[in-house]
Design a protein around this motif. Structure first.
Motif, short mmCIF file in Angstrom:
data_model
loop_
_atom_site.label_atom_id
_atom_site.label_comp_id
_atom_site.label_asym_id
_atom_site.label_seq_id
_atom_site.Cartn_x
_atom_site.Cartn_y
_atom_site.Cartn_z
N GLU A 118 -29.55 -7.17 44.76
CA GLU A 118 -30.44 -6.69 45.80
C GLU A 118 -29.74 -6.63 47.14
OE1 GLU A 118 -34.31 -8.24 48.22
OE2 GLU A 118 -34.27 -8.64 46.06
N ARG A 176 -34.84 -4.15 50.99
CA ARG A 176 -36.12 -4.83 51.10
C ARG A 176 -36.72 -4.66 52.50
NH1 ARG A 176 -38.92 -8.82 48.50
NH2 ARG A 176 -37.26 -9.13 46.95
N ILE A 195 -35.39 -1.07 40.32
CA ILE A 195 -35.22 -1.96 41.47
C ILE A 195 -36.26 -1.64 42.54
CG2 ILE A 195 -33.68 -2.55 43.38
CD1 ILE A 195 -31.35 -2.20 41.43
N LEU A 211 -39.50 -4.06 44.10
CA LEU A 211 -39.69 -4.35 45.51
C LEU A 211 -40.94 -3.69 46.09
CD1 LEU A 211 -36.00 -3.91 46.74
CD2 LEU A 211 -37.22 -6.06 46.35
#
Length: 289
Positions: free
Chosen positions: A56, A61, A85, A89
């Motif tokens: 990540e 994010r 992914i 998120l």
């Protein structure tokens, strides 16, 4: 090439196992919160065994938290890792995954459908360009699906005929915020040309786009000239593939704007990051407001 890589830990390999669901050649790669089904005869699929894939990026994010995208459009979805992914998120967003390779579509479909509710995902089999048309050529790299291109480099590349879509048609009637990821091995200028109608309609978008000079040239584009044009129209900044040691906030990254006068030196610097001028990076693109 992937737009979402993380740091490489000690051993550098994820846990893998043969798929028991079918006798076909398949392999399951385990990530922290999902698995990825790949073709082990494909070097592009096998690359996901290495743990630098799927790590990540804190900036991602932060961007999702700030912009709260309602639609994620993945141009060049491959096996679907970046879609998965993003879903982890931002689980409420709709996902549109565009992939031109007929070999990858079954893997992409199974990977996304295993995790993402069917009403939230659309899988588009086709390439993305500056306009929609019923058929276009797409070349399959005989060694690695991560390097499939619109124009192949020699006669060993198999040519498929696939539909062509554009970003503006994929985002039609979209009222929320759109997060766009583009990784098309040098075809990015055509993809962004096909996004211009959408970009003119709204400022509610954010794009992460691969910038790979050697690959752009393989598709007939001049990297410096194209980047300069993009920098004249939009705010452009480098998007780091991993967090820096002391960290950088989203505001820090987005403040380092590439002006048109920077583009020649920036392009050369990116070339020099890897041997034989094969360097690449990602760039972030946002509206000039």
């Amino acid at each position: 090439m992937s737009s979402l890589r993380g740091l490489l830990p000690k051993w550098g390999q994820r846990k893998v196992s043969p798929s028991v669901a079918t006798e076909k050649r398949e392999e399951i790669i385990e990530f922290d919160r999902f698995t990825l089904l790949i073709d082990p005869s494909d070097a592009g699929g096998c690359a996901y065994r290495h743990v630098q894939f799927g790590g990540e990026n804190p900036l991602l994010r932060e961007a999702i938290t700030r912009f709260q995208p309602t639609l994620y459009v993945d141009i060049g979805a491959n096996y679907g890792l970046t879609c998965l992914i993003h879903h982890q998120l931002n689980p409420g967003a709709r996902i549109v995954a565009v992939e031109a390779s007929s070999k990858l579509i079954p893997f992409l479909t199974r990977n996304l459908n295993a995790i993402i509710p069917s009403e939230q995902v659309d899988i588009v089999h086709g390439l993305c360009g500056k306009e929609c048309k019923p058929v276009a050529e797409f070349a399959l790299n005989p060694h690695s699906s991560q390097d499939n291109r619109v124009k192949g480099t020699n006669e060993q590349w198999k040519i498929e005929m696939v539909p062509q879509v554009d970003v503006s048609s994929l985002t039609d009637h979209q009222d929320g915020f759109v997060f766009l990821k583009v990784d098309t091995q040098g075809f990015e200028p055509e993809v962004l040309s096909g996004a211009e109608a959408f970009f003119k309609q709204t400022n509610n978008w954010f794009a992460i786009v691969e910038f790979a000079p050697q690959w752009l040239e393989s598709q007939g584009f001049r990297p410096e000239s194209w980047l300069t044009k993009i920098a004249e129209k939009y705010k452009v900044f480098e998007w780091p593939e991993v967090a820096t040691y002391k960290g950088s906030s989203l505001d820090d990254i987005m403040s380092r704007i590439l002006e048109p006068s920077d583009c020649l030196k920036f392009t050369q610097a990116i070339r020099n990051r890897r041997r034989r001028s094969l360097g690449w990076t990602d760039i972030g693109i946002i509206p000039r407001i």
